[in-house]
Write a protein that holds these residues in place. Structure first.
Motif, PDB file in Angstrom:
ATOM      1  N   THR A   1       0.687  -1.173   0.019  1.00 12.75           N
ATOM      2  CA  THR A   1       0.176  -0.082   0.070  1.00 12.75           C
ATOM      3  C   THR A   1       0.982   1.282  -0.007  1.00 12.75           C
ATOM      4  O   THR A   1       0.554   2.152  -0.536  1.00 12.75           O
ATOM      5  CB  THR A   1      -0.707  -0.142   1.205  1.00 12.75           C
ATOM      6  OG1 THR A   1      -0.279   0.239   2.459  1.00 12.75           O
ATOM      7  CG2 THR A   1      -1.979  -1.116   1.267  1.00 12.75           C
ATOM      8  N   HIS A   2       1.998   1.141   0.912  1.00 14.05           N
ATOM      9  CA  HIS A   2       2.908   2.319   0.879  1.00 14.05           C
ATOM     10  C   HIS A   2       4.317   1.741   1.439  1.00 14.05           C
ATOM     11  O   HIS A   2       4.275   0.854   2.140  1.00 14.05           O
ATOM     12  CB  HIS A   2       2.344   3.700   1.302  1.00 14.05           C
ATOM     13  CG  HIS A   2       1.997   3.375   2.728  1.00 14.05           C
ATOM     14  ND1 HIS A   2       0.868   2.648   3.407  1.00 14.05           N
ATOM     15  CD2 HIS A   2       2.516   4.046   4.000  1.00 14.05           C
ATOM     16  CE1 HIS A   2       1.011   2.573   4.460  1.00 14.05           C
ATOM     17  NE2 HIS A   2       1.829   3.464   4.963  1.00 14.05           N
ATOM     18  N   ALA A   3       5.331   2.610   1.234  1.00 13.85           N
ATOM     19  CA  ALA A   3       6.488   2.350   1.598  1.00 13.85           C
ATOM     20  C   ALA A   3       7.153   2.225   3.164  1.00 13.85           C
ATOM     21  O   ALA A   3       8.163   1.948   3.521  1.00 13.85           O
ATOM     22  CB  ALA A   3       7.615   2.905   0.826  1.00 13.85           C
TER      23      ALA A   3
ATOM     24  N   ILE B   1       7.798   1.832   7.040  1.00 13.39           N
ATOM     25  CA  ILE B   1       8.501   0.641   7.441  1.00 13.39           C
ATOM     26  C   ILE B   1       7.544  -0.359   7.894  1.00 13.39           C
ATOM     27  O   ILE B   1       7.923  -1.677   8.031  1.00 13.39           O
ATOM     28  CB  ILE B   1       9.480   1.270   8.616  1.00 13.39           C
ATOM     29  CG1 ILE B   1      10.427  -0.020   8.992  1.00 13.39           C
ATOM     30  CG2 ILE B   1       8.672   1.771   9.679  1.00 13.39           C
ATOM     31  CD1 ILE B   1      11.445   0.673  10.069  1.00 13.39           C
ATOM     32  N   ASP B   2       6.421   0.075   8.573  1.00 15.96           N
ATOM     33  CA  ASP B   2       5.278  -0.814   9.072  1.00 15.96           C
ATOM     34  C   ASP B   2       4.506  -1.853   8.099  1.00 15.96           C
ATOM     35  O   ASP B   2       3.659  -2.506   8.444  1.00 15.96           O
ATOM     36  CB  ASP B   2       4.494  -0.231  10.158  1.00 15.96           C
ATOM     37  CG  ASP B   2       4.075   1.026   9.637  1.00 15.96           C
ATOM     38  OD1 ASP B   2       4.322   1.782   8.948  1.00 15.96           O
ATOM     39  OD2 ASP B   2       2.724   1.331  10.170  1.00 15.96           O
ATOM     40  N   HIS B   3       4.773  -1.422   6.775  1.00 20.23           N
ATOM     41  CA  HIS B   3       4.128  -2.036   5.700  1.00 20.23           C
ATOM     42  C   HIS B   3       5.035  -2.721   4.807  1.00 20.23           C
ATOM     43  O   HIS B   3       4.544  -3.365   3.664  1.00 20.23           O
ATOM     44  CB  HIS B   3       3.041  -0.748   4.781  1.00 20.23           C
ATOM     45  CG  HIS B   3       2.389  -0.090   5.795  1.00 20.23           C
ATOM     46  ND1 HIS B   3       1.062  -0.458   6.049  1.00 20.23           N
ATOM     47  CD2 HIS B   3       2.404   0.740   6.739  1.00 20.23           C
ATOM     48  CE1 HIS B   3       0.399   0.242   6.801  1.00 20.23           C
ATOM     49  NE2 HIS B   3       1.217   1.140   7.348  1.00 20.23           N
ATOM     50  N   THR B   4       6.111  -2.588   5.178  1.00 19.37           N
ATOM     51  CA  THR B   4       7.079  -3.387   3.949  1.00 19.37           C
ATOM     52  C   THR B   4       8.092  -4.278   4.608  1.00 19.37           C
ATOM     53  O   THR B   4       9.081  -4.928   3.821  1.00 19.37           O
ATOM     54  CB  THR B   4       8.154  -2.201   3.180  1.00 19.37           C
ATOM     55  OG1 THR B   4       8.371  -1.321   4.048  1.00 19.37           O
ATOM     56  CG2 THR B   4       6.882  -1.574   2.289  1.00 19.37           C
TER      57      THR B   4
ATOM     58  N   GLY C   1      -4.363   0.470   3.490  1.00 16.45           N
ATOM     59  CA  GLY C   1      -3.457   0.822   4.023  1.00 16.45           C
ATOM     60  C   GLY C   1      -3.673   2.082   5.218  1.00 16.45           C
ATOM     61  O   GLY C   1      -4.481   2.013   6.144  1.00 16.45           O
ATOM     62  N   ASP C   2      -2.956   3.353   5.095  1.00 12.21           N
ATOM     63  CA  ASP C   2      -3.103   4.165   6.183  1.00 12.21           C
ATOM     64  C   ASP C   2      -3.797   5.287   5.660  1.00 12.21           C
ATOM     65  O   ASP C   2      -4.054   6.229   6.354  1.00 12.21           O
ATOM     66  CB  ASP C   2      -1.702   4.661   6.749  1.00 12.21           C
ATOM     67  CG  ASP C   2      -0.951   3.648   7.449  1.00 12.21           C
ATOM     68  OD1 ASP C   2      -1.551   2.604   7.670  1.00 12.21           O
ATOM     69  OD2 ASP C   2       0.046   4.053   7.811  1.00 12.21           O
ATOM     70  N   ALA C   3      -4.667   5.119   4.481  1.00 12.81           N
ATOM     71  CA  ALA C   3      -5.546   6.205   4.050  1.00 12.81           C
ATOM     72  C   ALA C   3      -6.575   6.395   4.987  1.00 12.81           C
ATOM     73  O   ALA C   3      -6.973   7.727   5.160  1.00 12.81           O
ATOM     74  CB  ALA C   3      -6.244   5.959   2.687  1.00 12.81           C
TER      75      ALA C   3
ATOM     76  N   ALA D   1      -5.151  -0.473   7.663  1.00  8.78           N
ATOM     77  CA  ALA D   1      -4.246  -1.423   8.171  1.00  8.78           C
ATOM     78  C   ALA D   1      -3.957  -1.409   9.449  1.00  8.78           C
ATOM     79  O   ALA D   1      -3.575  -2.380  10.333  1.00  8.78           O
ATOM     80  CB  ALA D   1      -2.782  -1.089   7.635  1.00  8.78           C
ATOM     81  N   HIS D   2      -4.530  -0.250  10.076  1.00 12.80           N
ATOM     82  CA  HIS D   2      -4.230   0.068  11.696  1.00 12.80           C
ATOM     83  C   HIS D   2      -5.884   0.101  12.177  1.00 12.80           C
ATOM     84  O   HIS D   2      -6.586   1.103  12.323  1.00 12.80           O
ATOM     85  CB  HIS D   2      -3.410   1.230  11.944  1.00 12.80           C
ATOM     86  CG  HIS D   2      -2.192   1.225  11.435  1.00 12.80           C
ATOM     87  ND1 HIS D   2      -1.172   0.541  11.612  1.00 12.80           N
ATOM     88  CD2 HIS D   2      -1.612   2.144  10.455  1.00 12.80           C
ATOM     89  CE1 HIS D   2       0.067   0.535  10.945  1.00 12.80           C
ATOM     90  NE2 HIS D   2      -0.169   1.685  10.263  1.00 12.80           N
ATOM     91  N   ASP D   3      -6.350  -1.191  12.854  1.00  5.95           N
ATOM     92  CA  ASP D   3      -7.658  -1.098  13.271  1.00  5.95           C
ATOM     93  C   ASP D   3      -7.578  -2.436  14.084  1.00  5.95           C
ATOM     94  O   ASP D   3      -7.129  -3.503  13.738  1.00  5.95           O
ATOM     95  CB  ASP D   3      -8.639  -1.143  12.105  1.00  5.95           C
ATOM     96  CG  ASP D   3      -9.846  -1.229  12.263  1.00  5.95           C
ATOM     97  OD1 ASP D   3     -10.202  -1.149  13.581  1.00  5.95           O
ATOM     98  OD2 ASP D   3     -10.596  -1.427  11.292  1.00  5.95           O
TER      99      ASP D   3
HETATM  100 ZN   LIG Z   1       1.140   2.609   8.820  1.00  2.00          ZN
END
Ligand SMILES: [Zn+2]
Length: 272
Positions: free
Chosen positions: A89-91, A93-96, A197-199, A249-251
């Motif tokens: 979803t994006h680069a 650190i907590d997603h890759t 992601g974090d949107a 992603a954060h839920d």
């Molecule tokens: Zn995040």
């Protein structure tokens, strides 16, 4: 939070869609749930054998690699099962984090990433290079959670809206830039669920592990362009005809959020 049904393991939250949440200790006392998703790479056609192709959406924080790899092993248990794509979803650190380990373990796997996000995961570009529309990010971008990976260019598939790719019938790539220049969301077409992601985030409830929706946009301090981030939420909401559920992603809520809840939060008349 320890009663989270998908804590450290994948749970099938919709047919063909699994979620695993691992708790990320950002600093002392600051705990953030990080969800990753596994998608079965078939089209759920009646009567066909289950596919052995798998797609992962996001790969967690670096300190979560071992836990995530074990969780993936439990689902991809058949000898023919293969992880084909890691869809980022994006680069941040907590997603890759587990991406290099997964590329090593699955030599046929590739990383799906937005064209404008690629420099952050392939070339070491820093988010400090982003120009911002908020003083908050301009001030705090030096503390942004940079990607900590270097993915070889040849292991990536870069996409933009409308580009064709192998599993587009299952997972539709949707550009949602703002949090980062190349943020993207992935729409699981068979179950009308979108991983954003974090949107959109849902972690501010008190107590933190309560199931009451407390929806917000992305964190201002790590969001490159706030105006675009708001437009990204507009875009996600405009998919209402194809989407029922939004999975941030954060839920702490394993079931994700009904799109109507996000609509209430993001009503333009409530916006500053
Ligand atoms: Zn995040």
């Amino acid at each position: 939070m320890h009663d989270l049904p998908d804590l450290n393991k994948f749970v099938e939250v919709r047919p063909g869609l699994w979620r695993c949440t691992i708790i990320w200790q950002v600093s002392v006392g600051v705990l953030v749930p990080v969800a990753t998703f596994l998608v079965r790479g078939d089209s759920l056609e009646q009567g066909s054998d289950p596919a052995h192709d798998w797609l992962l959406v996001d790969s967690g924080a670096p300190m979560q690699v071992d836990t995530l790899l074990k969780a993936i092993d439990q689902v991809l248990a058949h000898e023919k099962d293969q992880l084909r794509f890691i869809c980022i979803t994006h680069a941040h650190i907590d997603h890759t984090g587990a991406t290099p380990a997964l590329l090593e373990k699955y030599p046929g796997a590739k990383v799906v990433v937005h064209e404008e996000e690629k420099p952050f995961i392939c070339d070491g570009e820093s988010f400090r290079s982003c120009t911002s529309d908020t003083w908050t990010f301009s001030l705090l971008k030096h503390f942004s959670h940079e990607a900590d990976v270097r993915i070889p260019h040849e292991r990536t598939v870069t996409l933009r809206d409308g580009d064709q790719w192998e599993f587009e019938h299952v997972l539709k790539f949707v550009e949602t830039p703002g949090h980062t220049p190349g943020s993207a969301s992935y729409l699981h077409i068979p179950t009308r669920s979108i991983m954003v992601g974090d949107a959109v985030m849902n972690i501010a409830s008190m107590p933190l592990w309560s199931r009451i929706p407390c929806i917000s946009g992305p964190l201002v301090m790590s969001t490159c362009h706030w105006g675009n981030a708001m437009k990204a939420i507009d875009k996600i909401l405009s998919l209402k005809d194809d989407v029922d559920t939004i999975f941030p992603a954060h839920d702490y809520n394993v079931e994700g959020l009904h799109i109507d809840h996000v609509h209430e939060f993001h009503n333009p008349s409530n916006r500053q």
